[in-house]
Design an enzyme around this catalytic site. Structure first.
Site, PDB file in Angstrom:
ATOM      1  N   GLU A 282      -4.725   7.690   9.190  1.00 42.77           N
ATOM      2  CA  GLU A 282      -4.637   8.571   8.027  1.00 42.77           C
ATOM      3  C   GLU A 282      -3.155   8.873   7.773  1.00 42.77           C
ATOM      4  OE1 GLU A 282      -6.952   9.296   5.967  1.00 42.77           O
ATOM      5  OE2 GLU A 282      -8.781   8.899   7.094  1.00 42.77           O
ATOM      6  N   SER A 283      -2.706   8.623   6.546  1.00 43.13           N
ATOM      7  CA  SER A 283      -1.263   8.625   6.260  1.00 43.13           C
ATOM      8  C   SER A 283      -0.557   9.937   6.615  1.00 43.13           C
ATOM      9  CB  SER A 283      -1.006   8.253   4.798  1.00 43.13           C
ATOM     10  OG  SER A 283      -1.521   9.212   3.900  1.00 43.13           O
TER      11      SER A 283
ATOM     12  N   LYS B 259     -10.562  -8.012   6.820  1.00 37.78           N
ATOM     13  CA  LYS B 259      -9.925  -7.396   7.995  1.00 37.78           C
ATOM     14  C   LYS B 259     -10.366  -8.054   9.309  1.00 37.78           C
ATOM     15  CE  LYS B 259     -10.108  -3.153   5.349  1.00 37.78           C
ATOM     16  NZ  LYS B 259     -10.932  -1.974   5.053  1.00 37.78           N
TER      17      LYS B 259
ATOM     18  N   CYS C 133       0.836  -1.206   0.000  1.00 38.42           N
ATOM     19  CA  CYS C 133       0.000   0.000   0.000  1.00 38.42           C
ATOM     20  C   CYS C 133       0.869   1.253   0.000  1.00 38.42           C
ATOM     21  CB  CYS C 133      -0.903   0.003   1.231  1.00 38.42           C
ATOM     22  SG  CYS C 133      -1.795   1.553   1.476  1.00 38.42           S
TER      23      CYS C 133
ATOM     24  N   VAL D 208      -5.122   1.533   6.467  1.00 42.35           N
ATOM     25  CA  VAL D 208      -3.704   1.561   6.818  1.00 42.35           C
ATOM     26  C   VAL D 208      -3.091   2.775   6.110  1.00 42.35           C
ATOM     27  CG1 VAL D 208      -3.528  -0.920   7.171  1.00 42.35           C
ATOM     28  CG2 VAL D 208      -3.091  -0.015   4.887  1.00 42.35           C
TER      29      VAL D 208
END
Length: 239
Positions: A83-84, A57, A30, A70
């Site tokens: 949240e990235s 999941k 990802c 993720v």
């Protein structure tokens, strides 16, 4: 010890986060999760990886993050952050060694604006390959992507810097990088041919230790995208 294979529904939850570490719930392939792993590696933070099967999941993961996304971080105190971009900013603030975001508020805002602007570029990286698979005319999308890359190239030209935040790598570079790493497997690498400064930026990024530590082989990417396009994503491919 990091876990490579994905945890799926029905799997046992991992134990407490080891003291002195942080846990990242990730997925090896990802790009958003890779953003956080880049920051963890760049800052030398001790971390423990738990990979998640995003198609199946575990319930315990959804309890930690109801969005099921993720990257998700968990601290030894049980604090959960997701949240990235938020996870990366959190890491930069909590672990002040080797700061990746600039201190001046305007410079910091500029980086965040650039990341937000790049979010409008990302859909092209998936729409064009998907359209090609369906034998659709994607020439219009390709022209738009070339225009987006030309603007990024011009940004580097105007700044006269090696990276987007200056002559050293900063947060914005790590936020953009995962999507450029995937250009070859998406058969979009030729879009860099008319953007020499942007192409040089990608070459410089490849020399970075954190980038090297989080890279995925082209063969693994190809196997994953094939499984994804077949409707049965293999999150453990290459293991």
């Amino acid at each position: 010890m990091s876990t490579e294979k994905c945890f799926s529904k029905g799997s046992a939850a991992p134990g407490p986060v080891p003291k002195g570490h942080i846990r990242i719930y990730s997925m090896r392939l990802c790009p958003f999760a890779q953003r956080a792993r880049l920051v963890l590696n760049a800052k030398g933070i001790k971390y423990h990886t738990v990979n998640i099967n995003l198609s199946d999941k575990p319930d315990w993961f959804l309890e930690k993050n109801p969005l099921g996304l993720v990257p998700t971080l968990e601290t030894p105190a049980g604090e959960v952050i997701y949240e990235s971009l938020i996870t990366c900013e959190y890491l930069d603030e909590v672990y002040p060694e080797k700061k990746l975001l600039p201190a001046p508020p305007f410079a910091k805002a500029q980086q965040k604006m650039m990341v937000e602007s790049f979010s409008k570029v990302m859909p092209y990286l998936y729409k064009i390959p998907a359209g090609r698979l369906k034998d659709q005319d994607v020439s219009g999308l390709e022209a738009e992507l070339k225009e987006k890359f030309a603007k990024l190239n011009q940004d580097l030209v105007k700044k006269k810097t090696k990276f987007f935040g200056g002559d050293t790598i900063t947060l914005v570079d790590y936020m953009l990088w995962p999507f450029f790493e995937r250009l070859e497997v998406l058969e979009l690498q030729n879009f860099l041919d008319d953007t020499p400064e942007l192409k040089k930026w990608t070459q410089r990024m490849l020399e970075d230790p954190a980038v090297k530590a989080t890279m995925t082989s082209l063969d693994t990417f190809k196997a994953f995208y094939k499984s994804y396009n077949d409707g049965k994503p293999d999150y453990d491919c290459g293991l």
